[in-house]
Design a protein around this motif. Sequence first.
Motif, short mmCIF file in Angstrom:
data_model
loop_
_atom_site.label_atom_id
_atom_site.label_comp_id
_atom_site.label_asym_id
_atom_site.label_seq_id
_atom_site.Cartn_x
_atom_site.Cartn_y
_atom_site.Cartn_z
N LEU A 125 -31.62 -26.56 -17.67
CA LEU A 125 -31.40 -26.23 -16.26
C LEU A 125 -30.87 -27.45 -15.51
CD1 LEU A 125 -32.11 -23.96 -14.04
CD2 LEU A 125 -34.20 -25.27 -13.70
N ALA A 126 -31.50 -28.59 -15.74
CA ALA A 126 -31.08 -29.81 -15.05
C ALA A 126 -29.70 -30.26 -15.51
CB ALA A 126 -32.10 -30.92 -15.29
N SER A 127 -29.40 -30.08 -16.79
CA SER A 127 -28.09 -30.52 -17.31
C SER A 127 -26.95 -29.75 -16.67
CB SER A 127 -28.05 -30.35 -18.83
OG SER A 127 -27.92 -28.99 -19.21
N LEU A 128 -27.22 -28.53 -16.22
CA LEU A 128 -26.20 -27.73 -15.57
C LEU A 128 -26.02 -28.11 -14.09
CD1 LEU A 128 -27.11 -24.25 -17.10
CD2 LEU A 128 -25.13 -25.67 -17.66
N GLY A 129 -26.89 -28.96 -13.60
CA GLY A 129 -26.79 -29.39 -12.21
C GLY A 129 -27.29 -28.36 -11.23
N LEU A 130 -27.97 -27.31 -11.71
CA LEU A 130 -28.47 -26.28 -10.81
C LEU A 130 -29.53 -26.88 -9.88
CD1 LEU A 130 -28.58 -23.38 -13.39
CD2 LEU A 130 -27.13 -23.48 -11.35
N GLU A 131 -29.44 -26.53 -8.62
CA GLU A 131 -30.25 -27.21 -7.60
C GLU A 131 -31.58 -26.52 -7.35
OE1 GLU A 131 -26.34 -28.49 -4.99
OE2 GLU A 131 -27.19 -26.47 -4.84
N GLY A 132 -31.67 -25.24 -7.72
CA GLY A 132 -32.89 -24.50 -7.48
C GLY A 132 -33.25 -23.66 -8.68
N TYR A 133 -34.54 -23.40 -8.84
CA TYR A 133 -35.01 -22.53 -9.91
C TYR A 133 -36.06 -21.59 -9.34
CZ TYR A 133 -36.95 -21.08 -14.46
OH TYR A 133 -37.38 -20.35 -15.54
N ARG A 134 -35.80 -20.32 -9.52
CA ARG A 134 -36.74 -19.29 -9.09
C ARG A 134 -37.44 -18.75 -10.34
NH1 ARG A 134 -35.77 -13.30 -8.06
NH2 ARG A 134 -37.81 -12.64 -7.29
N LEU A 135 -38.75 -18.88 -10.37
CA LEU A 135 -39.56 -18.40 -11.49
C LEU A 135 -40.71 -17.57 -10.95
CD1 LEU A 135 -42.34 -20.78 -12.37
CD2 LEU A 135 -40.45 -21.79 -11.11
N SER A 136 -41.40 -16.89 -11.84
CA SER A 136 -42.57 -16.14 -11.39
C SER A 136 -43.79 -16.55 -12.21
CB SER A 136 -42.35 -14.63 -11.49
OG SER A 136 -42.42 -14.16 -12.82
N ILE A 137 -44.95 -16.34 -11.60
CA ILE A 137 -46.23 -16.60 -12.26
C ILE A 137 -46.71 -15.31 -12.92
CG2 ILE A 137 -48.62 -17.34 -11.91
CD1 ILE A 137 -46.65 -19.52 -11.17
N ALA A 138 -47.22 -15.42 -14.13
CA ALA A 138 -47.83 -14.26 -14.78
C ALA A 138 -49.29 -14.16 -14.33
CB ALA A 138 -47.75 -14.41 -16.30
N TRP A 139 -49.57 -13.21 -13.46
CA TRP A 139 -50.92 -13.02 -12.94
C TRP A 139 -51.94 -12.94 -14.09
CZ3 TRP A 139 -51.72 -8.64 -8.73
CH2 TRP A 139 -53.04 -8.67 -8.24
N PRO A 140 -51.67 -12.21 -15.18
CA PRO A 140 -52.68 -12.12 -16.26
C PRO A 140 -52.90 -13.45 -16.99
CG PRO A 140 -51.02 -10.37 -16.45
CD PRO A 140 -50.50 -11.36 -15.46
N ARG A 141 -52.05 -14.44 -16.75
CA ARG A 141 -52.19 -15.72 -17.46
C ARG A 141 -53.09 -16.70 -16.73
NH1 ARG A 141 -49.27 -17.26 -21.66
NH2 ARG A 141 -47.41 -16.02 -21.26
#
Length: 471
Positions: A96-112
């Motif tokens: 992700l960083a190597s591509l220079g992308l400035e933001g990352y949207r992820l989600s949390i797994a509630w069951p985890r």
Amino acid sequence: MANDASAVFDTLSPAVSRGSLADSFTPPADSTLWRKNFLLGAATASYQIEGAVNEDGRLPSIWDTFSAIPGKVLAGDTGAVACDHYHRWEADVEMLASLGLEGYRLSIAWPRVMDAAGVPNRKGLDFYKRLLNRLKEKGITTFVTLYHWDLPQHLEDRGGWLNRDTAYRFADYADLMSRELAGTVDAWATLNEPWCSAYLGYGNGHHAPGLANDRFATQAMHHLLLAHGLAVPVLRANDPASQKGIVANIGRGTPNSDSAADQRAAHLFEVQHNAWILDPLLKGSYPQDLFELWPGTEPLVLDGDMQTISAPLDFLGINYYFRTNVASDGAHGFRDVPLEGVERTQMGWEVYPDGLRDLLTGFKKTYHNLPPIYITENGMASDDQVTDGHVEDTQRISFLKRHLAAVDQAIKAGVDIRGYFLWSLMDNFEWAFGYERRFGVVHVDYSTQKRTIKRSAELVAKFLKERKARA
């Protein structure tokens, strides 16, 4: 024509010609996308990439249950392994960083992250802490979605989103996560696409938990939105420096003819896809036209619910993919009328960037309290193949360019849009379509877990590098 987003960049025929499109992603010189404060990133979701469904105390989710039922998911696929991101997260962050992308949207797994009694699961929490801390070390802006559809199965066993208590359990979950992760999250989104959770999960059964009843859909929606409203003040109290919002998927409906019946059908389509979610959030009420479409399905709403749901937002996430051409069904609703000779993706969805611009400018006129917007998902599926170590995803390159042109046009029309997230960072488990449909800008070989950066990602990275140099 000048106001056609497709005309801003190269226009493809339905067959998608190859050529110079694969060599450039650079927007026009007057594009607002050159602004250094316009965030450009990529998005993923926990169940679609993490795998490790039985490790380190993670409990079953409704998608573990649903995908195990024969016939529910294409080819019998499940998210048990997915992209193995749970074990490969460090390399994925480096990519992700190597591509220079400035933001990352992820989600949390509630069951985890918590057990059935609400006790925190430290191993699950530590996974997200390590991930988010590494992202911050890389200077990547973090957007975290609390609910991207993987409801713990033990809550579904008690009624899921048909049970009002689930909204309060969600607030408890939001409380835990915002206390544990405060300072590592730039923006919290409570829910991803409540339309899909409510309608596909409880209205037509296409998604987990697989129930099919219009009355179920409207009640599930109410409890989802209530969960959002209950979580927002908790997030504000525990992590005041972060932004708080919600992510809605929107659909453009166009009439098949100029007839009053078809015009009405297109209106009802957008009521069902857009106003059903946005009206409660921004107006504090449900659109009454919804119950013309589904008579007798009004949800049970208690005193104070709508005030809770319509608490002010710091941002609104918008997910957009395609438009639907509709006609009157001759009764109270609409029916799809697919157009001939239009460009489509691997999903069969029409490529229609103008729909994104038109919806955004329409929302600005309709909702006078419209918060700042991030396009939290936009992308397309294609049958991408690795050839000699490369993936030439020419149609995706054109798709992204034309949709970013539509975003630029909406900004110039006065809509406050602050960023755009590609869907998705990498190919992944595409819900009921399993692993056949590839949405990533990075190819994943599921047999080896090898990642191959597609041409689209290379060109986005090139643009970001050029923008940074100009800043």
